[in-house]
Design an enzyme around this catalytic site. Structure first.
Site, mmCIF file in Angstrom:
data_model
loop_
_atom_site.group_PDB
_atom_site.id
_atom_site.type_symbol
_atom_site.label_atom_id
_atom_site.label_comp_id
_atom_site.label_asym_id
_atom_site.label_seq_id
_atom_site.Cartn_x
_atom_site.Cartn_y
_atom_site.Cartn_z
ATOM 1 N N VAL A 92 0.824 -1.211 0.000
ATOM 2 C CA VAL A 92 0.000 0.000 0.000
ATOM 3 C C VAL A 92 0.857 1.260 0.000
ATOM 4 C CG1 VAL A 92 -1.851 -1.251 1.169
ATOM 5 C CG2 VAL A 92 -0.270 0.117 2.546
ATOM 6 N N LYS A 93 2.125 1.130 0.369
ATOM 7 C CA LYS A 93 3.043 2.275 0.399
ATOM 8 C C LYS A 93 2.395 3.515 0.985
ATOM 9 C CE LYS A 93 6.114 0.585 -3.273
ATOM 10 N NZ LYS A 93 5.366 -0.543 -3.857
ATOM 11 N N ARG A 94 1.657 3.363 2.064
ATOM 12 C CA ARG A 94 1.063 4.513 2.720
ATOM 13 C C ARG A 94 2.133 5.230 3.529
ATOM 14 N NH1 ARG A 94 -2.359 3.167 -0.817
ATOM 15 N NH2 ARG A 94 -4.541 2.840 -0.284
#
Lengths: 308, 308
Positions: free
Chosen positions: A104-106
């Site tokens: 998700v690379k949040r």
């Protein structure tokens, strides 16, 4: 959670993860046609095609692999129905006993970062009840904000026995634009790696940490150095196969114990039937082509590990 | 899209944006009770409360402001129902004629980055049809990947007349951990700012670019320098009010033409009724408290701009 991942790697003998990053263009026509017949040429139809495609691949490969890594962007692009297919995929893979790494690379700060951590790894309270909204096992996290952005994830990892992989050195050609910039003679990614190692120390589970790092397969020399900087971190390695990373290059991402790295392949597995090598399976048997590609990938990586 | 934002700023005389970052704790009891009665203490109930809260605030302030900035993490934490409330909020604000800045801070590489760009700003194709899944006007983007991650957004901005704000210097205390590191004697955020200026040149619409930057209100000296490095970029400024940024500090984020910056306040507006200053409104009239807080914020910022 890193212990569960390690057990699964030992069980399967496969330090790999299958990236479930479906593009509509990968999905065989018989699946999209059926989905569009049922739900129309709509976002719901696209999401249904994605889900059926994923399910068939997971059914064909789950016993060979420890983990999957669905890339949420590929679902998010189809709006709410796409995100429902993401959740369905996460749930289904967990039912199959797979470790699920939500790619998700949040990343954000304070309460916002906490909201991402709670939503993807932990739980939220609604009145007197609590819910685990997405409930992945691991997620990928962007470190650009420094510790303020990471701490909420660390807290949730400790509370819930979950894990994260922080971006350190990404696999793309321009990753050096900022990540390779020299700070007192050393590249930024090394500094990020040192911080990750520090944060990892606060989330140990056995000999390894629930905090790992993403280091692209396309930069093996940097991988070698980062391996040493972050000895207790698992390295999630994208970029094998389609992006150009070779098994020989990847042995240095592993520790002496044969642990410490998990290599991802997405396109190379899920769209294997489109490669000449697996063409004989045909679009109808795309999932069997994926299984053959998984077997080949395991042999390729274990072969290289055996030769080192 | 930057032209539309500028027109709205001129129309309203308000270079501000209201951050729609609802936390359940902000929402008055009468709204959550009603939502929980209807949908239970469930993710759906939480999402309904969030939506009703947003709607009442938007109805009370839309004529005073050019733009809103929903923070997707606050919706994503409630899973799929939360994301449905995000979409409902985006759609409703657009119906009201507001410019919508999706604070999504997405960032990835290649086809993955394109999926985010298509899903949030552009369109996706499903068979013979196309859809705009989230359809925000602007989104915030994380630059850690370099141009590979940014280019897909630039392409979609040009095709669809949309815009992005790239993170350059974030407002949190630890933002310096990586962003302030010196590269040949200059901090990383300046290097990022220079790249943003370069990318901005490729997406001009009139005198300003559809590519802007995020620079926290909490670092006014850095804001002054970044203003000069990115002359054609709008700066989206978080950190005013609750996080400590003062109007006097923010004048340097604006260009001589009075344009070039838009200041965000979230908590300070949407939870205004909880402050002593606006207590008299009471929880029942929370939206009127938000309106008063918007009026005060506009006066505060325009006052400072007038005095410079």
């Amino acid at each position: 959670m890193i212990q569960k991942l390690m057990e699964k790697i030992q069980q399967t003998g496969a330090p790999i993860v299958v990236g479930l990053d479906p593009m509509l263009g990968y999905i065989p026509g018989h699946i999209t046609s059926k989905a569009f017949e049922e739900k129309g040429e709509t976002l719901e139809g696209a999401a249904e095609a994605v889900w059926q495609y994923n399910k068939e691949i997971v059914d064909a490969v789950w016993d060979l692999i420890p983990a999957v890594k669905p890339q949420i962007a590929m679902y998010e692009q189809f709006g709410l129905p796409g995100l429902a297919a993401f959740k369905k995929t996460v749930d289904y893979c967990k039912e199959k006993g797979l470790v699920v790494i939500g790619d998700v690379k949040r990343g954000d700060i304070g309460s916002t970062s906490l909201a991402y951590a709670a939503g993807h790894l932990g739980k939220v309270a609604v009145g007197s009840k609590t819910y685990y909204p997405f409930n992945e096992d691991f997620v990928t996290v962007n470190p650009y904000f420094g510790i303020d952005g990471v701490k909420p994830f660390l807290d949730v990892c400790r509370e819930e026995n979950k894990g994260i992989f922080l971006l350190v050195k990404t696999s793309n050609p321009s990753s050096g634009e900022f990540q390779d910039q020299l700070i007192e003679g050393r590249p930024l990614y090394e500094l990020v790696g040192e911080k990750v190692a520090e944060w990892a120390d606060t989330c140990m589970e056995g000999q390894y940490s629930n905090v790992g790092a993403v280091v692209g397969a396309t930069y093996p020399e940097m991988g070698k150095i980062l391996r040493k900087i972050m000895p207790k971190c698992f390295i999630l390695v994208p970029g094998y196969g389609a992006q150009g990373g070779k098994a020989e290059d990847l042995v240095h991402y592993f520790n002496e114990d044969g642990m410490g790295a998990i290599v991802n392949s997405s396109r190379g597995i899920i769209a294997a039937y489109k490669q000449e090598k697996y063409q004989k399976f045909g679009p109808e048997n795309f999932a069997q082509a994926s299984r053959a590609a998984v077997e080949d990938m395991i042999a390729d990586i274990n072969g290289a590990l055996g030769r080192r």
